[in-house]
Scaffold this motif. Structure first.
Motif, PDB file in Angstrom:
ATOM      1  N   LYS A   1       0.833  -1.203   0.000  1.00  0.00           N
ATOM      2  CA  LYS A   1       0.000   0.000   0.000  1.00  0.00           C
ATOM      3  C   LYS A   1       0.872   1.259   0.000  1.00  0.00           C
ATOM      4  O   LYS A   1       0.615   2.204  -0.749  1.00  0.00           O
ATOM      5  CB  LYS A   1      -0.930  -0.024   1.217  1.00  0.00           C
ATOM      6  CG  LYS A   1      -2.000   1.050   1.207  1.00  0.00           C
ATOM      7  CD  LYS A   1      -2.962   0.866   2.382  1.00  0.00           C
ATOM      8  CE  LYS A   1      -3.894   2.050   2.524  1.00  0.00           C
ATOM      9  NZ  LYS A   1      -4.793   1.891   3.674  1.00  0.00           N
TER      10      LYS A   1
ATOM     11  N   PRO B   1     -10.742  -5.171  -3.442  1.00  0.00           N
ATOM     12  CA  PRO B   1     -10.447  -6.569  -3.765  1.00  0.00           C
ATOM     13  C   PRO B   1     -10.559  -6.807  -5.264  1.00  0.00           C
ATOM     14  O   PRO B   1     -11.391  -6.210  -5.944  1.00  0.00           O
ATOM     15  CB  PRO B   1     -11.524  -7.351  -3.020  1.00  0.00           C
ATOM     16  CG  PRO B   1     -12.478  -6.372  -2.475  1.00  0.00           C
ATOM     17  CD  PRO B   1     -11.919  -5.006  -2.589  1.00  0.00           C
TER      18      PRO B   1
ATOM     19  N   PRO C   1      -3.707 -12.144  -1.251  1.00  0.00           N
ATOM     20  CA  PRO C   1      -4.849 -11.419  -1.806  1.00  0.00           C
ATOM     21  C   PRO C   1      -4.461 -10.578  -3.024  1.00  0.00           C
ATOM     22  O   PRO C   1      -3.313 -10.197  -3.176  1.00  0.00           O
ATOM     23  CB  PRO C   1      -5.251 -10.488  -0.654  1.00  0.00           C
ATOM     24  CG  PRO C   1      -4.558 -10.975   0.562  1.00  0.00           C
ATOM     25  CD  PRO C   1      -3.348 -11.684   0.097  1.00  0.00           C
TER      26      PRO C   1
ATOM     27  N   GLU D   1     -18.220  -3.057  -3.745  1.00  0.00           N
ATOM     28  CA  GLU D   1     -17.019  -2.800  -4.538  1.00  0.00           C
ATOM     29  C   GLU D   1     -15.772  -2.748  -3.663  1.00  0.00           C
ATOM     30  O   GLU D   1     -14.708  -3.209  -4.042  1.00  0.00           O
ATOM     31  CB  GLU D   1     -17.191  -1.487  -5.290  1.00  0.00           C
ATOM     32  CG  GLU D   1     -15.992  -1.132  -6.138  1.00  0.00           C
ATOM     33  CD  GLU D   1     -16.378  -0.236  -7.300  1.00  0.00           C
ATOM     34  OE1 GLU D   1     -16.339  -0.719  -8.440  1.00  0.00           O
ATOM     35  OE2 GLU D   1     -16.734   0.927  -7.060  1.00  0.00           O
ATOM     36  N   ARG D   2     -15.908  -2.178  -2.481  1.00  0.00           N
ATOM     37  CA  ARG D   2     -14.750  -2.045  -1.599  1.00  0.00           C
ATOM     38  C   ARG D   2     -14.407  -3.342  -0.894  1.00  0.00           C
ATOM     39  O   ARG D   2     -13.308  -3.509  -0.386  1.00  0.00           O
ATOM     40  CB  ARG D   2     -15.004  -0.954  -0.542  1.00  0.00           C
ATOM     41  CG  ARG D   2     -15.316   0.412  -1.079  1.00  0.00           C
ATOM     42  CD  ARG D   2     -14.216   0.931  -1.963  1.00  0.00           C
ATOM     43  NE  ARG D   2     -12.930   0.964  -1.282  1.00  0.00           N
ATOM     44  CZ  ARG D   2     -12.561   1.899  -0.422  1.00  0.00           C
ATOM     45  NH1 ARG D   2     -13.371   2.891  -0.158  1.00  0.00           N
ATOM     46  NH2 ARG D   2     -11.386   1.855   0.159  1.00  0.00           N
ATOM     47  N   THR D   3     -15.376  -4.265  -0.824  1.00  0.00           N
ATOM     48  CA  THR D   3     -15.157  -5.453  -0.007  1.00  0.00           C
ATOM     49  C   THR D   3     -15.150  -6.753  -0.803  1.00  0.00           C
ATOM     50  O   THR D   3     -14.556  -7.737  -0.383  1.00  0.00           O
ATOM     51  CB  THR D   3     -16.256  -5.554   1.081  1.00  0.00           C
ATOM     52  OG1 THR D   3     -16.522  -4.254   1.582  1.00  0.00           O
ATOM     53  CG2 THR D   3     -15.824  -6.445   2.215  1.00  0.00           C
ATOM     54  N   ALA D   4     -15.826  -6.769  -1.958  1.00  0.00           N
ATOM     55  CA  ALA D   4     -15.994  -8.060  -2.634  1.00  0.00           C
ATOM     56  C   ALA D   4     -15.621  -8.018  -4.113  1.00  0.00           C
ATOM     57  O   ALA D   4     -14.557  -8.491  -4.506  1.00  0.00           O
ATOM     58  CB  ALA D   4     -17.427  -8.536  -2.461  1.00  0.00           C
TER      59      ALA D   4
ATOM     60  N   GLU E   1     -16.091  -5.894  -8.167  1.00  0.00           N
ATOM     61  CA  GLU E   1     -16.313  -4.614  -8.827  1.00  0.00           C
ATOM     62  C   GLU E   1     -17.790  -4.432  -9.174  1.00  0.00           C
ATOM     63  O   GLU E   1     -18.485  -5.394  -9.481  1.00  0.00           O
ATOM     64  CB  GLU E   1     -15.482  -4.555 -10.094  1.00  0.00           C
ATOM     65  CG  GLU E   1     -15.216  -3.153 -10.561  1.00  0.00           C
ATOM     66  CD  GLU E   1     -14.088  -3.095 -11.581  1.00  0.00           C
ATOM     67  OE1 GLU E   1     -14.213  -2.306 -12.513  1.00  0.00           O
ATOM     68  OE2 GLU E   1     -13.102  -3.856 -11.449  1.00  0.00           O
TER      69      GLU E   1
ATOM     70  N   THR F   1     -15.429 -11.310 -10.534  1.00  0.00           N
ATOM     71  CA  THR F   1     -14.136 -11.871 -10.954  1.00  0.00           C
ATOM     72  C   THR F   1     -14.209 -13.393 -11.008  1.00  0.00           C
ATOM     73  O   THR F   1     -15.072 -13.999 -10.360  1.00  0.00           O
ATOM     74  CB  THR F   1     -13.030 -11.431  -9.969  1.00  0.00           C
ATOM     75  OG1 THR F   1     -13.520 -11.600  -8.635  1.00  0.00           O
ATOM     76  CG2 THR F   1     -12.662  -9.985 -10.178  1.00  0.00           C
ATOM     77  N   PRO F   2     -13.296 -14.039 -11.772  1.00  0.00           N
ATOM     78  CA  PRO F   2     -13.408 -15.492 -11.967  1.00  0.00           C
ATOM     79  C   PRO F   2     -13.374 -16.297 -10.669  1.00  0.00           C
ATOM     80  O   PRO F   2     -13.892 -17.405 -10.613  1.00  0.00           O
ATOM     81  CB  PRO F   2     -12.184 -15.826 -12.828  1.00  0.00           C
ATOM     82  CG  PRO F   2     -11.805 -14.560 -13.491  1.00  0.00           C
ATOM     83  CD  PRO F   2     -12.203 -13.464 -12.563  1.00  0.00           C
ATOM     84  N   ASN F   3     -12.785 -15.742  -9.616  1.00  0.00           N
ATOM     85  CA  ASN F   3     -12.681 -16.510  -8.369  1.00  0.00           C
ATOM     86  C   ASN F   3     -13.938 -16.430  -7.516  1.00  0.00           C
ATOM     87  O   ASN F   3     -14.093 -17.187  -6.581  1.00  0.00           O
ATOM     88  CB  ASN F   3     -11.491 -15.997  -7.543  1.00  0.00           C
ATOM     89  CG  ASN F   3     -11.655 -14.540  -7.155  1.00  0.00           C
ATOM     90  OD1 ASN F   3     -12.190 -13.747  -7.913  1.00  0.00           O
ATOM     91  ND2 ASN F   3     -11.207 -14.195  -5.964  1.00  0.00           N
TER      92      ASN F   3
ATOM     93  N   GLU G   1      -6.838 -13.204   2.570  1.00  0.00           N
ATOM     94  CA  GLU G   1      -7.604 -12.264   1.753  1.00  0.00           C
ATOM     95  C   GLU G   1      -8.965 -11.967   2.382  1.00  0.00           C
ATOM     96  O   GLU G   1      -9.417 -10.822   2.407  1.00  0.00           O
ATOM     97  CB  GLU G   1      -7.786 -12.802   0.339  1.00  0.00           C
ATOM     98  CG  GLU G   1      -8.642 -11.879  -0.530  1.00  0.00           C
ATOM     99  CD  GLU G   1      -8.494 -12.154  -2.013  1.00  0.00           C
ATOM    100  OE1 GLU G   1      -8.043 -11.257  -2.733  1.00  0.00           O
ATOM    101  OE2 GLU G   1      -8.815 -13.272  -2.453  1.00  0.00           O
TER     102      GLU G   1
ATOM    103  N   TYR H   1      -9.361  -2.664   3.494  1.00  0.00           N
ATOM    104  CA  TYR H   1      -8.047  -2.229   3.002  1.00  0.00           C
ATOM    105  C   TYR H   1      -7.728  -0.809   3.447  1.00  0.00           C
ATOM    106  O   TYR H   1      -6.570  -0.446   3.602  1.00  0.00           O
ATOM    107  CB  TYR H   1      -7.979  -2.361   1.481  1.00  0.00           C
ATOM    108  CG  TYR H   1      -7.904  -3.800   1.022  1.00  0.00           C
ATOM    109  CD1 TYR H   1      -6.788  -4.582   1.362  1.00  0.00           C
ATOM    110  CD2 TYR H   1      -8.910  -4.381   0.272  1.00  0.00           C
ATOM    111  CE1 TYR H   1      -6.703  -5.903   0.971  1.00  0.00           C
ATOM    112  CE2 TYR H   1      -8.827  -5.711  -0.136  1.00  0.00           C
ATOM    113  CZ  TYR H   1      -7.724  -6.466   0.215  1.00  0.00           C
ATOM    114  OH  TYR H   1      -7.631  -7.767  -0.170  1.00  0.00           O
ATOM    115  N   ASP H   2      -8.777  -0.003   3.662  1.00  0.00           N
ATOM    116  CA  ASP H   2      -8.534   1.359   4.137  1.00  0.00           C
ATOM    117  C   ASP H   2      -7.858   1.372   5.497  1.00  0.00           C
ATOM    118  O   ASP H   2      -7.188   2.343   5.845  1.00  0.00           O
ATOM    119  CB  ASP H   2      -9.869   2.115   4.270  1.00  0.00           C
ATOM    120  CG  ASP H   2     -10.365   2.590   2.931  1.00  0.00           C
ATOM    121  OD1 ASP H   2      -9.590   2.486   1.953  1.00  0.00           O
ATOM    122  OD2 ASP H   2     -11.511   3.052   2.857  1.00  0.00           O
TER     123      ASP H   2
END
Ligand SMILES: [Zn+2]
Lengths: 348, 805
Positions: free
Chosen positions: A231, A252, A260, B26-29, B31, B169-171, B472, B480-481
């Protein structure tokens, strides 16, 4: 008339003549006339023979004083006239300094090179080595060693130009990272590499797609590398390219070679985060992908993921240039219109 | 994946604006592409009840309707829809309303009859044509009987919903379902979701396995699970409106009650299901296998498809009836006449489905989910849910029992991780409780021993199987913030360019200070252009499957691309262009697919490099200008061996009389010259001068050892010589001879004049040189210089036939 009076008369007359001399030649003439060997002052001095001995020093001193006075006046006048002449010449030589100069032609670096160079310098300052991999790569290194086995759905994200079944044009400069990992001697310190270069994707060229573009990928592996380090590093990249006032946020995401995985957004430079058309009203612009190196990637390179870990990131100088300068068509970077290239002045 | 927030409220207490929810996702899982509001920008569109409906006096298809819109007086509206009739509740756009994509409806006259508004079809309210049910595609949409005239219509059509459009996303295939998304949001907001329950009634008297025989011939890897249920005596009809709304708000087209039920359960559970018309199956036999070469199947879309050996097939008595996980066959499609349904719930291999979808260009909601994986633990539940729903909607009964072609023992995965590992990777100082709480919110059963968590990952999160996956989960739910921002510590390393990189960087700067601007051209070009200007003969490297005929082959020279750039500029009236490029060329290597990648540097100039200005004329570029650029550049590389230029006719693209090969010592490193007029014509450029240098070779060549030379304290003496000499004698010949005969003190030979104008006999030219003599250690004696100079003069006369002037 005493000699003194005569000297006084000569002095006053001489000073008047000097003052009225308006060209150098006249000044010189006055000098010859007054102070020359045949001039009146010499004459006066010659007349000192007839004086009483006690008078002589007095008159002599006065004569010298007059002569010095005249000489000084002549020098001063001469300098005045010389300066006036120079000034006159200078006035005549006046130029229009706003006329353009005769420029020596100068080329300039391509805007993409400018961005790559700026980031190379930033990262070299932090101890990274620059690595140039091959553009024609093996599928094995471009994909499999980055945890993208054949038939992995994430391969759909990167349509690929193949030469043969096993050889391709690299889709990412991280294709060289497995080799960096394999070859690095960790007893000599951490691995810190930056791989800038050309990459290729099987895309039809249009305003936002190009079959050829650039990437800069970074990789750091050591015994204690954290996501916080990632970061911090990404924040530095954003601040270097866009400015200190910009924030970075992580979201994410998914890349097979990191876990991650995150996507990094920076504050929209256009609206400063208020929301506009460029950032689709979000106030943020997606600029790069990153994450912590996937344990499988380390294992495949013979590195123990229990001991070592690291981060990787990748960004597109083309996209950065488009964002930073408002370039609306990626094809501009490869058509080399001089009217385009010449817009980006900067250090090389 | 489109997530209806209205539907989400079945699962969670969400008193949160949709935009905020989207941001959180969007911020957690994953887009989010945006929030869709179907009624956005539409106003004054209400329920209308048609009181009367009479034919238009002057039209054979229009009707004049009197419509109750909840006001005192009914409105007179002219309508052209074939299905309009008295007694219907319909969608009415009132006068001055806004509908669809910014369309304003005004009072008007249609064939002389006043019309106060419009009776609308769904597409007129902005519905994508692909989502409109087929039975109402050509007419107006009929609202339920209990709709209240005058009410805004949006609530009746689900258009007041807010739909979050996620880019998964693919995962995170788990989020391609309402259940998965609800689990995710429950973790984010720390809630316990209400998951759907299945209320299945089986007809005890009717055994499915007596009527349906399912066999899986494909292996367990390709088909880990295959199950069917039988539903009898169904009536096929449109679904109720609430179901149609959920289907179209999820981005699918309502078809009929059976198909809609399977799609509804698909959206709920993420489990693809397929309904077959049971009566079309031969003897009630179903088998699953890989296709054989040459087999064909006509799919639901009417396409006859030749099957590939990688395609998984559902067959009936070995006749293909369905491309597994991708698209059903036309023959066994559920139609209005269908009465009995064989319903499939299965798991297919992701790679096989991906190949089939890719090879047949058939990307469906089902294939998308199989490719990303599905929850193996929920397949039978979803099959039961769909069977129950079909029975309920169609009046049918579910036969007793599941027909199992293959079953799978699905076990949850257990992953262990320590708190210190989590903190070590994230750079955090999370407490035991913080992490335990995150696992609890995720609903992952966890036990803690010391600081080791043993986490049982439910089958719905098949993407998680190693400790890094759990890190993750912790990171994104912690936020992440909230991570600190630091820089790597540890043993310092030196970051600097290696010699090659440094020379490449220096070379770019040298070119730029010589007036050339950097170009970056395409590496891929046509085969002809790729081969042009090659320094050494080589085969080319070609793409297996190019996108266009313009980009098929990797270049062997940079000049070719630069000429394309010049042509682009010339076509835009830019005729003064000076470009260089630094980049790779690709020489093929014997017995190897991968070419040898060599760094080259090349330049191309045309027009004038000097800008026309007051008192300065343009100076058309010429051979000596480009040669000067090359010479200046090579000089600054400080090569040990001397550089020489040798006239050559070996490059067919170059002017045969104005091209030189460039040697360092006796190694060929490049060429410089004017391009052949034919080349200029072919590339559509004007008179152009180019050079191409093998930079890799230049970097490898030995560099001169740089050593200080004391500056002589003794004066130099110069002698000039002018001579008339044959045109065929080159400057290089003369200089070589002067140097050879010049003696020990000759320091330099400078050419200062070349003349072959009118005062010189034809076949001759006049050359003039300044020779400089100097002794490092003593003052030269004039007579000694004269003696040395005379030797040069006589050599020139005798050996080159020069006439000294
Ligand atoms: Zn913005």
């Amino acid at each position: 008339m005493s000699l003194q009076d005569r000297l006084t008369e000569l002095r006053d007359q001489g000073l008047a003549d000097i003052k009225s001399a308006d060209v150098l030649k006249k000044v010189n003439q006055v000098k010859v006339d007054l102070l020359g060997k045949k001039g009146p002052i010499t004459e006066v001095l010659r007349g000192m023979r007839d004086l009483a001995p006690e008078e002589r020093p007095k008159v002599g001193a006065y004569a010298n004083e007059v002569r010095d006075r005249l000489q000084n006046a002549i020098d001063q006048r001469r300098e005045e006239l010389e300066q006036a002449a120079v000034n006159k010449q200078l006035a005549a030589e006046k130029l229009d300094v706003t006329l353009p100069g005769r420029e020596i032609p100068q080329g300039q670096p391509h805007v993409i090179t400018q961005i790559i160079t700026e980031l190379e310098d930033l990262f070299m300052g932090m101890g990274y080595q620059i690595v140039d991999g091959d553009e024609v790569e093996e599928d094995y290194y471009n994909f499999e060693r980055l945890n993208l086995p054949k038939d992995h759905p994430a391969r759909d994200m990167q349509d690929t130009f193949y030469i043969t079944k096993d050889v391709l044009l690299r889709t990412q400069t991280s294709a060289d990272q497995p080799r960096s990992l394999e070859n690095h001697d960790f007893s000599k310190g951490p691995l810190k590499v930056l791989s800038p270069g050309r990459v290729y994707r099987r895309d039809t060229d249009d305003a936002t797609h190009s079959h050829q573009f650039h990437q800069i990928e970074g990789l750091v592996v050591d015994k204690h590398i954290t996501m916080a380090d990632l970061k911090g590093t990404l924040t530095l990249v954003a601040n270097t390219l866009f400015g200190d006032q910009f924030d970075v946020r992580l979201r994410p995401s998914y890349f097979p070679f990191t876990e991650p995985s995150v996507e990094a957004d920076v504050t929209c430079f256009n609206c400063n985060g208020k929301g506009c058309a460029i950032c689709k009203q979000t106030g943020w612009i997606e600029v790069l992908g990153a994450g912590m190196v996937h344990p499988h990637v380390l294992e495949m390179s013979g590195i123990d993921p229990e001991v070592y870990g690291g981060f990787a990131f990748g960004l597109g100088p083309d996209r950065f240039a488009m964002l930073k300068y408002g370039v609306d068509d990626i094809r501009n970077f490869y058509l080399n219109d001089v009217r385009f290239l010449s817009q980006f002045y900067k250090k090389g | 994946m489109r997530i209806s927030t209205a539907w989400l409220k079945d699962y969670l207490k969400l008193d949160i604006p949709a935009d905020e929810l989207a941001e959180k996702i969007e911020r957690t899982a994953v887009e989010v592409d945006g929030v869709i509001r179907p009624d956005e920008g539409q106003k004054k569109v209400v329920v209308g009840h048609i009181l009367t409906c009479d034919p238009h006096p002057d039209s054979d298809h229009l009707h004049v309707c009197s419509v109750d819109v909840g006001e005192d007086e009914p409105l007179q509206i002219v309508c052209g829809a074939p299905n309009v009739a008295a007694g219907q509740n319909v969608i009415v756009a009132l006068p001055n309303s806004w509908i669809g994509n910014h369309t304003k409806i005004k009072k008007s006259k249609m064939r002389g009859v006043k019309s106060a508004g419009m009776i609308c079809a769904l597409d007129e309210l902005g519905f994508d044509e692909k989502l409109v049910p087929k039975e109402v595609a050509d007419g107006i949409f009929i609202l339920p009987d209990d709709a209240t005239p005058g009410d805004p219509v949006f609530g009746y059509l689900g258009m007041d919903d807010e739909i979050i459009d996620m880019s998964v996303t693919p995962n995170r295939g788990d989020m391609l379902s309402m259940n998965g998304t609800a689990h995710e949001l429950a973790a984010i907001y720390d809630q316990t979701p209400t998951m759907p329950t299945v209320d299945l009634h089986e007809d005890e008297s009717d055994d499915a396995n007596d009527q349906l025989e399912v066999r899986v011939d494909a292996d367990e890897h390709d088909v880990p699970m295959y199950k069917m249920r039988l539903i009898k005596n169904v009536t096929i009809k449109p679904s109720p409106l609430w179901l149609q709304i959920r289907i179209w708000n999820a981005g699918m087209r309502p078809i009929n009650n059976v198909v809609d039920a399977t799609n509804y359960v698909l959206m709920q559970y993420g489990q693809p299901l397929h309904a077959f018309d049971y009566d079309k199956l031969t003897n009630g036999h179903v088998n699953v296998r890989l296709a054989k070469a040459g087999e064909h199947l006509t799919t639901l879309d009417g396409e006859d498809r030749e099957l590939l050996p990688t395609d998984l097939l559902i067959c009936s008595d070995d006749t293909p009836i369905c491309l597994a996980g991708t698209m059903g066959g036309l023959d066994t499609e559920v139609t209005a006449a269908t009465t009995d349904i064989a319903l499939e719930g299965a798991v297919f291999d992701a790679v096989k489905i991906r190949k089939t979808a890719h090879n047949h260009d058939l990307h469906s909601e089902a294939s998308m989910r199989y490719e990303r994986g599905i929850d193996h633990g929920m397949t039978e539940t979803a099959l039961n849910a769909a069977a129950a729903m079909i029975a309920e909607l169609s009046g049918g009964t579910v036969a007793n029992g599941v027909c199992v072609g293959r079953d799978e023992d699905v076990q949850p995965v257990t992953v262990q991780i320590t708190l210190s590992k989590i903190n070590h990777v994230l750079g955090t100082e999370l407490s035991l409780d913080t992490v335990a709480d995150i696992f609890k919110r995720l609903d992952f059963p966890t036990t803690l021993t010391g600081e080791t968590y043993t986490v049982t990952v439910p089958s719905r999160r098949w993407d998680i199987h190693i400790p890094a996956d759990l890190i993750e989960e912790v990171a994104r739910l912690y936020g992440y913030d909230n991570l600190p921002a630091t820089l790597p510590t540890g043993q310092p390393t030196i970051g600097k360019l290696n010699e090659t990189q440094q020379i490449i960087r220096d070379s770019r700067k040298l070119m730029e200070s010589a007036g050339l601007t950097q170009a970056i051209s395409y590496s891929l070009t046509t085969e002809a252009k790729a081969k042009a200007f090659a320094l050494h003969p080589s085969d080319v490297t070609k793409l297996d499957f190019p996108m266009s005929s313009e980009r098929t082959t990797l270049r062997l020279s940079l000049v070719s691309g630069l000429l394309d750039d010049l042509a682009y500029n010339n076509a835009r009236k830019e005729h003064n262009v000076a470009l260089y490029e630094e980049g790779r060329v690709f020489y093929s290597q014997p017995e190897q697919v991968r070419p040898k990648e060599i760094e080259h540097i090349a330049g191309a100039i045309t027009g004038s490099m000097v800008k026309k200005s007051w008192g300065v004329a343009e100076q058309p570029v010429d051979f000596y200008q480009i040669k000067g650029i090359v010479a200046g550049y090579l000089k600054s590389l400080a090569l040990e061996a001397p550089v020489s230029y040798v006239a050559t006719t070996a490059h067919p693209e170059m002017h045969p009389g104005r091209t030189a090969n460039i040697f360092v010592g006796d190694q060929l490193v490049g060429f410089v010259g004017e391009i052949h007029p034919n080349t200029a014509k072919a590339y559509k450029v004007r008179e152009t001068y180019v050079f191409e240098l093998d930079l890799t070779a230049l970097i490898a060549l030995p560099k001169a050892r740089q050593q200080y030379q004391p500056i002589s304290k003794f004066p130099s003496i110069t002698r000039d010589v002018a001579m008339l000499i044959d045109d065929t004698v080159t400057n290089a010949d003369v200089v070589a001879l002067i140097n050879k005969k010049g003696g020990a003190h000759l320091q330099s030979v400078e050419l200062f004049d070349v003349y072959n104008g009118s005062h010189v006999p034809s076949g001759k030219k006049s050359l003039a040189y300044t020779l400089t003599y100097r002794d490092q250690n003593a003052t030269l004696v004039d007579d000694d210089v004269t003696a040395a100079f005379d030797k040069v003069l006589s050599a020139l006369t005798e050996e080159l036939g020069a006439e000294i002037r």
